[in-house]
Write an enzyme that holds these catalytic residues in place. Structure first.
Site, PDB file in Angstrom:
ATOM      1  N   HIS A  38      -4.017  15.375  14.819  1.00 37.54           N
ATOM      2  CA  HIS A  38      -2.777  14.453  14.411  1.00 37.54           C
ATOM      3  C   HIS A  38      -1.558  15.147  14.213  1.00 37.54           C
ATOM      4  CE1 HIS A  38      -2.221  10.125  12.449  1.00 37.54           C
ATOM      5  NE2 HIS A  38      -1.242  10.680  12.838  1.00 37.54           N
ATOM      6  N   GLU A  51     -10.779  10.363  11.276  1.00 37.80           N
ATOM      7  CA  GLU A  51      -9.918  11.444  11.323  1.00 37.80           C
ATOM      8  C   GLU A  51     -10.480  12.215   9.892  1.00 37.80           C
ATOM      9  OE1 GLU A  51      -5.806  11.200  11.515  1.00 37.80           O
ATOM     10  OE2 GLU A  51      -6.180  10.489  13.881  1.00 37.80           O
ATOM     11  N   ARG A 102      -2.829   5.701  17.022  1.00 40.04           N
ATOM     12  CA  ARG A 102      -3.929   5.795  16.044  1.00 40.04           C
ATOM     13  C   ARG A 102      -5.271   5.453  16.612  1.00 40.04           C
ATOM     14  NH1 ARG A 102      -0.550   7.015  13.054  1.00 40.04           N
ATOM     15  NH2 ARG A 102       0.036   5.985  10.890  1.00 40.04           N
TER      16      ARG A 102
HETATM   17  C1  DGY Z   1       3.053   8.365  11.390  1.00 37.84           C
HETATM   18  O1  DGY Z   1       4.048   8.924  11.172  1.00 37.84           O
HETATM   19  O2  DGY Z   1       2.540   7.280  11.466  1.00 37.84           O
HETATM   20  C2  DGY Z   1       2.228   9.574  11.963  1.00 37.84           C
HETATM   21  O3  DGY Z   1       1.080   9.335  12.722  1.00 37.84           O
HETATM   22  C3  DGY Z   1       1.557  10.341  10.660  1.00 37.84           C
HETATM   23  O4  DGY Z   1       0.645   9.521  10.075  1.00 37.84           O
END
Ligand code: DGY
Length: 319
Positions: free
Chosen positions: A285, A266, A237
């Site tokens: 992402h 993001e 993250r």
């Molecule tokens: C997750 O599955 O947490 C990925 O980062 C997509 O948000």
């Protein structure tokens, strides 16, 4: 029973829900729902299948206490107020395991791209600069035998460690709250302190949840404790690293490179300086973005919805 889904879903998944007598409403606009829109839709539905960055916070949960289940189409659940969901007895699920390999592969790809400056070299062609050959210009870093440090060695970190060990015989060190015995016995991984992780890693890859404890943990102070040859990878993250501090660390040679699949905020704006740096690679992402994995995620989320609406135990509950 009715489920609201915040994206369009594959036909076969829709059919499966319909086969269980569940009425499906999909959000088909190419923009994220506003919080008030999400509430409005959920008020007339029994379940929510949340795909994308929806805030499942206290105001939302308080407005929709009737929901029988909320299934996330992600493994991360930093967007959910789990305490509030528990208070309201709304079961919530995520999609662990099915995306571990694809996400680890994204971290591996970033490690390779940054080590070999792949994106920079790609851009030189686009800029018409594939000309005179200079053997020592913008050389990469060899990964063979270099130390891979993993912050948060769970399922995704394990997959990355396995690939790095197999491809480059990289010694693995890790920092966790708990010992990972499987990684130690199968891959020879070594548990170290946080400071040792920073000081000893040639590549440092982040695979931890975003929480109050981990928010902004990778910052000026922590980058300063890393090797100046080190590569920083974040596929977890964006909130885990401080972006200004990272940019400065890259500009000033505090660390050698960075590969990011996640940013804060993001989406990243197109003129963000990180996008123009030789030693940084940024992806939007796409960690779990393979056809197989995305299908497995939506199938699992759907199975959680079906279980929740039947009043059964969820397959992969967060709580
Ligand atoms: C997750 O599955 O947490 C990925 O980062 C997509 O948000």
């Amino acid at each position: 029973m009715k489920v609201f889904i915040t994206r369009e879903i594959p036909e076969e998944v829709r059919e499966k829900l319909i086969g269980h007598d569940i009425t499906v409403t999909e959000w088909t606009e190419k923009r994220d729902l506003k919080p008030e829109e999400l509430i409005q839709y959920c008020k007339s539905h029994d379940a929510l299948l949340s795909v994308g960055p929806n805030k499942i916070n206290r105001p939302f949960l308080g407005a929709c206490p009737h929901l029988k289940v909320i299934a996330l189409n992600s493994v991360g659940y930093d967007n959910v107020d789990v305490a509030a969901a528990k208070e309201l007895a709304i079961p919530v699920s995520n999609t662990p395991d099915v995306l571990s390999k694809a996400t680890a592969d994204t971290a591996f790809m970033l490690m390779m791209m940054v080590a070999r400056k792949a994106l920079y070299w790609h851009k030189t062609i686009m800029d018409g600069e594939w000309g005179f050959f200079e053997p020592m210009k913008e050389t990469g870093i060899e990964l063979q035998g270099k130390t891979l440090g993993i912050f948060g060695l769970g399922r995704i970190g394990f997959e990355l460690a396995k690939s790095a060990k197999g491809a480059f015989d990289m010694p693995i060190i890790y920092y966790n709250r708990h010992q990972n015995e499987e990684a130690e016995s199968k891959l020879g991984a070594k548990l170290v302190s946080f400071d040792q992780l920073l000081a000893q890693s040639d590549v440092l890859s982040i695979h931890a949840n975003l929480s109050k404890e981990t928010m902004g943990l990778f910052n000026k102070k922590t980058f300063a404790k890393m090797k100046k040859e080190a590569i920083f990878i974040n596929t977890a993250r964006g909130g885990l690293h401080n972006e200004d501090d990272l940019r400065q660390a890259l500009e000033n040679g505090v660390i050698a490179g960075a590969g990011l699949d996640v940013t804060n905020p993001e989406p990243m704006v197109p003129n963000n300086p990180l996008l123009f740096m030789k030693n940084a690679t940024v992806l939007p992402h796409i960690g779990s973005s393979t056809f197989e994995t995305r299908m497995a995620m939506i199938q699992l989320a759907t199975d959680n919805i079906i279980a929740g609406l039947k009043g059964e135990k969820l397959l992969t509950p967060i709580w």
